[in-house]
Scaffold this motif. Structure first.
Motif, short mmCIF file in Angstrom:
data_model
loop_
_atom_site.label_atom_id
_atom_site.label_comp_id
_atom_site.label_asym_id
_atom_site.label_seq_id
_atom_site.Cartn_x
_atom_site.Cartn_y
_atom_site.Cartn_z
N ASP A 182 -1.68 2.51 -7.90
CA ASP A 182 -2.73 1.77 -8.61
C ASP A 182 -2.87 0.36 -8.08
O ASP A 182 -3.14 -0.57 -8.83
CB ASP A 182 -2.41 1.72 -10.11
CG ASP A 182 -2.45 3.09 -10.74
OD1 ASP A 182 -3.24 3.93 -10.27
OD2 ASP A 182 -1.70 3.32 -11.70
N MET A 201 -4.55 -2.49 -5.36
CA MET A 201 -5.67 -2.84 -4.49
C MET A 201 -5.38 -4.21 -3.91
O MET A 201 -4.92 -5.10 -4.63
CB MET A 201 -6.98 -2.90 -5.26
CG MET A 201 -7.42 -1.58 -5.83
SD MET A 201 -9.06 -1.63 -6.61
CE MET A 201 -8.95 -2.98 -7.73
N ARG A 214 -7.28 -7.25 -1.71
CA ARG A 214 -8.59 -7.70 -1.24
C ARG A 214 -8.41 -9.00 -0.46
O ARG A 214 -7.68 -9.89 -0.87
CB ARG A 214 -9.53 -7.95 -2.42
CG ARG A 214 -10.94 -8.29 -1.99
CD ARG A 214 -11.82 -8.47 -3.20
NE ARG A 214 -11.90 -7.23 -3.94
CZ ARG A 214 -12.99 -6.48 -4.05
NH1 ARG A 214 -14.10 -6.86 -3.50
NH2 ARG A 214 -12.97 -5.36 -4.73
N LEU A 250 -11.21 -4.35 1.16
CA LEU A 250 -10.48 -3.85 0.01
C LEU A 250 -9.64 -2.67 0.49
O LEU A 250 -10.18 -1.71 1.05
CB LEU A 250 -11.43 -3.38 -1.09
CG LEU A 250 -10.77 -2.74 -2.30
CD1 LEU A 250 -9.94 -3.76 -3.07
CD2 LEU A 250 -11.81 -2.11 -3.20
N VAL A 251 -8.33 -2.77 0.29
CA VAL A 251 -7.42 -1.71 0.75
C VAL A 251 -6.73 -1.11 -0.47
O VAL A 251 -6.21 -1.82 -1.32
CB VAL A 251 -6.35 -2.27 1.72
CG1 VAL A 251 -5.50 -1.14 2.27
CG2 VAL A 251 -7.00 -3.05 2.86
N THR A 252 -6.76 0.21 -0.55
CA THR A 252 -6.03 0.97 -1.57
C THR A 252 -5.14 1.97 -0.83
O THR A 252 -5.25 2.11 0.38
CB THR A 252 -6.99 1.72 -2.51
OG1 THR A 252 -7.58 2.81 -1.80
CG2 THR A 252 -8.07 0.81 -3.09
N ARG A 254 -12.09 -0.26 2.46
CA ARG A 254 -13.52 -0.49 2.24
C ARG A 254 -13.91 -1.82 2.84
O ARG A 254 -13.26 -2.83 2.58
CB ARG A 254 -13.88 -0.50 0.76
CG ARG A 254 -13.82 0.83 0.10
CD ARG A 254 -14.18 0.73 -1.38
NE ARG A 254 -14.11 2.02 -1.99
CZ ARG A 254 -15.18 2.73 -2.36
NH1 ARG A 254 -16.39 2.22 -2.20
NH2 ARG A 254 -15.03 3.91 -2.90
N ILE A 309 0.83 -1.21 0.00
CA ILE A 309 0.00 0.00 0.00
C ILE A 309 0.87 1.25 0.00
O ILE A 309 0.54 2.24 -0.66
CB ILE A 309 -0.98 -0.02 1.19
CG1 ILE A 309 -1.97 -1.19 1.04
CG2 ILE A 309 -1.71 1.31 1.33
CD1 ILE A 309 -2.77 -1.19 -0.25
#
Length: 79
Positions: A55, A57, A59, A68-70, A75, A50
């Motif tokens: 770009d 992600m 999951r 879901l981590v960006t 999320r 991260i």
């Protein structure tokens, strides 16, 4: 949890800590009552990915949530 939960990540935030905080808040439970995140995902690798990518992600499932981590957010979705 009725709808998706979005937890914002700010510069310098640890993704793994923020995942735990988001799940604890969604479950209305203390952080220390959650099982260790490292039992689900390699925490150091998650943080490193991260921190490096714009770009990217990641999951995974944790405590019944689709996570879901960006680089900008965590999320949580219902499974």
């Amino acid at each position: 949890m009725k709808e998706e939960v979005i937890h914002e990540l700010r510069d310098g935030d640890s993704a793994t800590v923020e995942v735990a905080r988001a799940v604890a808040a969604a479950e209305d439970t203390p952080l220390e009552d959650l099982p260790p995140l490292y039992e689900t995902i390699e925490a150091d690798a998650l943080d490193a990915l991260i921190e490096r990518g714009e770009d990217i992600m990641v999951r995974f499932v944790y405590e019944g949530f689709d996570v879901l981590v960006t680089p900008t957010e965590v999320r949580l979705g219902a499974r």
